[in-house]
Design a protein around this motif. Structure first.
Motif, PDB file in Angstrom:
ATOM      1  N   GLU A  72       0.825  -1.205   0.000  1.00  0.00           N
ATOM      2  CA  GLU A  72       0.000   0.000   0.000  1.00  0.00           C
ATOM      3  C   GLU A  72       0.862   1.259   0.000  1.00  0.00           C
ATOM      4  O   GLU A  72       0.631   2.193  -0.783  1.00  0.00           O
ATOM      5  CB  GLU A  72      -0.916  -0.001   1.232  1.00  0.00           C
ATOM      6  N   LEU A  73       1.859   1.296   0.854  1.00  0.00           N
ATOM      7  CA  LEU A  73       2.666   2.505   0.992  1.00  0.00           C
ATOM      8  C   LEU A  73       3.500   2.763  -0.252  1.00  0.00           C
ATOM      9  O   LEU A  73       3.620   3.910  -0.709  1.00  0.00           O
ATOM     10  CB  LEU A  73       3.548   2.389   2.229  1.00  0.00           C
ATOM     11  N   SER A  74       4.104   1.711  -0.814  1.00  0.00           N
ATOM     12  CA  SER A  74       4.920   1.917  -2.012  1.00  0.00           C
ATOM     13  C   SER A  74       4.060   2.344  -3.198  1.00  0.00           C
ATOM     14  O   SER A  74       4.482   3.149  -4.032  1.00  0.00           O
ATOM     15  CB  SER A  74       5.713   0.646  -2.360  1.00  0.00           C
ATOM     16  N   MET A  75       2.834   1.855  -3.280  1.00  0.00           N
ATOM     17  CA  MET A  75       1.945   2.248  -4.367  1.00  0.00           C
ATOM     18  C   MET A  75       1.438   3.675  -4.192  1.00  0.00           C
ATOM     19  O   MET A  75       1.258   4.411  -5.166  1.00  0.00           O
ATOM     20  CB  MET A  75       0.773   1.270  -4.452  1.00  0.00           C
ATOM     21  N   GLN A  76       1.189   4.096  -2.957  1.00  0.00           N
ATOM     22  CA  GLN A  76       0.803   5.493  -2.736  1.00  0.00           C
ATOM     23  C   GLN A  76       1.939   6.432  -3.140  1.00  0.00           C
ATOM     24  O   GLN A  76       1.689   7.527  -3.664  1.00  0.00           O
ATOM     25  CB  GLN A  76       0.432   5.724  -1.270  1.00  0.00           C
ATOM     26  N   ALA A  77       3.171   6.005  -2.919  1.00  0.00           N
ATOM     27  CA  ALA A  77       4.314   6.823  -3.342  1.00  0.00           C
ATOM     28  C   ALA A  77       4.429   6.841  -4.857  1.00  0.00           C
ATOM     29  O   ALA A  77       4.581   7.902  -5.471  1.00  0.00           O
ATOM     30  CB  ALA A  77       5.600   6.284  -2.712  1.00  0.00           C
ATOM     31  N   ALA A  78       4.341   5.669  -5.472  1.00  0.00           N
ATOM     32  CA  ALA A  78       4.542   5.563  -6.920  1.00  0.00           C
ATOM     33  C   ALA A  78       3.500   6.330  -7.713  1.00  0.00           C
ATOM     34  O   ALA A  78       3.789   6.866  -8.785  1.00  0.00           O
ATOM     35  CB  ALA A  78       4.521   4.085  -7.331  1.00  0.00           C
ATOM     36  N   SER A  79       2.284   6.408  -7.200  1.00  0.00           N
ATOM     37  CA  SER A  79       1.188   7.048  -7.938  1.00  0.00           C
ATOM     38  C   SER A  79       1.071   8.539  -7.654  1.00  0.00           C
ATOM     39  O   SER A  79       0.220   9.213  -8.244  1.00  0.00           O
ATOM     40  CB  SER A  79      -0.134   6.368  -7.580  1.00  0.00           C
ATOM     41  N   GLY A  80       1.888   9.085  -6.774  1.00  0.00           N
ATOM     42  CA  GLY A  80       1.859  10.516  -6.490  1.00  0.00           C
ATOM     43  C   GLY A  80       0.910  10.922  -5.377  1.00  0.00           C
ATOM     44  O   GLY A  80       0.826  12.109  -5.033  1.00  0.00           O
ATOM     45  N   LEU A 139       1.090  10.371  -2.146  1.00  0.00           N
ATOM     46  CA  LEU A 139       1.836  10.926  -1.016  1.00  0.00           C
ATOM     47  C   LEU A 139       2.405  12.298  -1.345  1.00  0.00           C
ATOM     48  O   LEU A 139       2.558  13.144  -0.451  1.00  0.00           O
ATOM     49  CB  LEU A 139       2.954   9.980  -0.596  1.00  0.00           C
ATOM     50  N   SER A 140       2.714  12.534  -2.605  1.00  0.00           N
ATOM     51  CA  SER A 140       3.235  13.841  -3.002  1.00  0.00           C
ATOM     52  C   SER A 140       2.184  14.927  -2.814  1.00  0.00           C
ATOM     53  O   SER A 140       2.481  16.013  -2.305  1.00  0.00           O
ATOM     54  CB  SER A 140       3.685  13.808  -4.467  1.00  0.00           C
ATOM     55  N   VAL A 141       0.944  14.644  -3.240  1.00  0.00           N
ATOM     56  CA  VAL A 141      -0.127  15.628  -3.094  1.00  0.00           C
ATOM     57  C   VAL A 141      -0.443  15.823  -1.608  1.00  0.00           C
ATOM     58  O   VAL A 141      -0.584  16.952  -1.131  1.00  0.00           O
ATOM     59  CB  VAL A 141      -1.383  15.194  -3.875  1.00  0.00           C
ATOM     60  N   HIS A 142      -0.560  14.736  -0.873  1.00  0.00           N
ATOM     61  CA  HIS A 142      -0.816  14.820   0.567  1.00  0.00           C
ATOM     62  C   HIS A 142       0.285  15.623   1.260  1.00  0.00           C
ATOM     63  O   HIS A 142       0.013  16.433   2.160  1.00  0.00           O
ATOM     64  CB  HIS A 142      -0.908  13.417   1.149  1.00  0.00           C
TER      65      HIS A 142
END
Length: 604
Positions: free
Chosen positions: A78-86, A88-91
């Motif tokens: 979950e965490l690596s996919m949130q990073a890969a898809s951007g 976490l960047s928006v958050h």
């Protein structure tokens, strides 16, 4: 009330999801149950994430595309996919670059979009199409969720430079009172805003500056408030602020915890993602698919009358599945079309959510406009709106009005509070506060409240589209019309069940590297020992050595090294434009004067 697809003879079976993304099968199971699908015991495991069975259309297998983006299945979490898809960047724009959502958000989003595509394929089979296999890219699902932010960051003219961590988390909503209550304010009208801040003692020019930032938080995921505003709020206790809010017409809500939400007297009664009513139709017409149709909703017509994010995303997803979506706009067009940055005279953010739709300008308040909608609906399959409560009945455009015109219509309402009675506009941030989602997110972020990434508007739009797809399938199987309601609050209650589990290894976080930030997500002792071996230390010493080792190298170099070890790890882009520049993601975009995200689905 029974589930949308209860009694339709649909059975589903779990397959083989990625081994370190356990939130995904959990979300699939919950959503399938809420839809009314009967689970059957897993048979022989294959590459399908799950399959759907029915005597009416056979078997549809749904597979996850997990290789795109340079990630092996073993390195997906979950965490690596949130990073890969951007995500976490928006958050991180306003919640700190090391903050996370603390929720299995992408698992919930991807499972809903997988189920939506599968139900659409089933409808396509009923309409004499051939859609036996569905492929879904969870990475593309995540990219779609940030599509409007990505559009702003990659616009050919005047792209936005909104970097993760560039805004002080202490200067953004939610706010804090003198007695320590964390709370949200909300209004969609500048007049209550001006009156409230005047009552609090803030000069008019500062209140105007704050209003501009407050409005743009939906579009930019940042909201830098003047320090004077925050200081004046901290000088008053919450009871006094509530009095001033009532006097000026401002909505004010405390940020509650999940247990507080669950203690509401109507919490259990409102459980479920959708509320629906069946409308008997003596004559239902199921259109045959056009010849050589490549998408399962070709020939389905949707009329959409929605503003902002939640409703337009639902319409966009239906359009990606092949539906003809006719968007109703006021005379002169939607004013959000002019919000910069623009390409060819249209806001890129607006285009990201509405590019596949045709537009019909209608004055819905006039008798002539209402008649035009009746005529349009008489030849349509779905009517979707997200108007304020009571407005549909006032306009004579409620479900009973439109079912009189088209008895087998799927009438869909994407609301805020659903049946909950709350004295505030049902927007993303008020629902985050009331539902406990904001509190959950604050526990893993540098901010005191939720995310300024519109987590609920986006997910609420996905749930609205899933409900519509289920209703269309039920209509195809039974011939009945339906009303199906979804809401941000029901979506929040569902998401609250997907709180990310506490790491078993203690190494699951966002870390600083030599040139930015990255996620490392050790899921088990195998990962931890592999990381310890890479560092040449014992597992107990990982935290002592890891930070300095990461600071000595680039995030992309570290990502490659850890991927070889099978450890979920991914660079967190500081600027969303880096996603478009990553050659591993090139297949997920096309150029429209900005980076537009491609469909996450393929059908065979």
């Amino acid at each position: 009330m029974s589930e949308l697809l209860h009694g339709c003879g649909l059975r589903w079976q779990m397959g083989s999801p990625p081994p370190y993304w356990q939130g995904l099968p959990a979300a699939l199971s919950r959503q399938a149950r809420l839809l009314g699908l009967s689970e059957q015991a897993a048979g022989q495991q294959d590459e399908a994430a799950f399959s759907l069975h029915s005597p009416d259309f056979g078997t549809i297998s749904t597979r996850l595309e997990t290789e795109a983006g340079g990630m092996t299945q073993a390195a997906i979490s979950e965490l690596s996919m949130q990073a890969a898809s951007g995500i976490l960047s928006v958050h991180g724009r306003s919640s700190g670059p090391s903050g996370t959502l603390g929720l299995d958000y992408l698992a919930v989003l991807s499972s809903a979009m997988s189920l939506q595509a599968t139900l659409a394929a089933a409808l396509g089979q009923l309409r004499d199409g051939r859609f036996s296999t569905v492929s879904v890219s969870p990475l593309a699902c995540g990219l779609l969720s940030i599509g409007q932010y990505l559009a702003g960051a990659t616009a050919a003219q005047d792209p936005e430079q909104l970097l993760a961590g560039s805004y002080d988390p202490g200067l953004r909503p939610p706010f804090v009172s003198q007695d320590g209550v964390i709370f949200e304010l909300e209004t969609l009208d500048p007049r209550p805003w001006r009156a409230f801040w005047e009552a609090v003692g803030v000069p008019a020019d500062l209140a105007g500056q704050a209003w501009k930032a407050f409005l743009l938080r939906y579009a930019k995921a940042v909201c830098p408030m003047p320090e004077t505003c925050l200081r004046r709020l901290r000088a008053l206790n919450f009871a006094r602020l509530q009095e001033l809010a009532v006097q000026t017409g401002m909505a004010i809500l405390p940020v509650r915890t999940p247990p507080q939400r669950q203690s509401d007297s109507d919490y259990a009664a409102l459980a479920g993602l959708w509320q629906h009513q069946i409308h008997a139709a003596s004559d239902s017409f199921l259109r045959t698919l056009p010849s050589n149709a490549d998408l399962p909703l070709r020939g389905v017509r949707v009329v959409e009358s929605c503003r902002r994010i939640q409703g337009p995303i639902a319409g966009h997803l239906l359009a990606l599945l092949g539906a003809e979506v006719i968007r109703l706009e006021p005379p002169g067009g939607d004013p959000l079309r002019a919000m910069p940055p623009c390409v060819d005279g249209c806001s890129v953010r607006f285009d990201a959510l509405n590019q596949l739709k045709t537009v019909q300008e209608v004055d819905i308040k006039s008798a002539q406009g209402r008649q035009a909608i009746y005529e349009l609906v008489s030849q349509s399959d779905v009517f979707l709106h997200n108007w304020a409560p009571g407005k549909a009945a006032e306009l004579q455009l409620d479900a009973q009005d439109l079912h009189a015109v088209r008895p087998d219509l799927v009438y869909a309402y994407a609301g805020g509070w659903g049946q909950e009675q709350v004295d505030a506009p049902g927007t993303d941030f008020t629902v985050q506060a009331w539902s406990g989602i904001a509190h959950t997110i604050s526990q893993t972020s540098d901010a005191r409240g939720g995310s300024l990434f519109t987590v609920l508007d986006v997910l609420g739009g996905v749930m609205a589209a899933l409900g519509i797809s289920a209703a269309l399938l039920r209509r195809g199987l039974s011939g009945s019309g339906l009303r199906v309601d979804s809401s941000l609050l029901a979506t929040a209650d569902h998401l609250a069940q997907a709180a990310s589990p506490i790491s078993k290894t203690g190494v699951s976080a966002v870390f600083q590297t030599g040139d930015g930030f990255m996620v490392i997500d050790c899921q088990d002792q195998t990962h931890l020992h592999a990381l310890a071996g890479w560092l040449n230390v014992s597992p107990d010493a990982v935290w002592t050595v890891l930070p300095d080792r990461l600071l000595s190298q680039s995030a992309l170099s570290l990502e490659a090294q850890l991927d070889v070890l099978g450890i979920p790890a991914r660079h967190v882009p500081g600027n969303l434009a880096q996603l478009r520049a990553d050659p591993r993601l090139a297949s997920h975009f096309h150029d429209k004067g900005y980076s537009s995200v491609n469909s996450p689905w393929r059908f065979v």
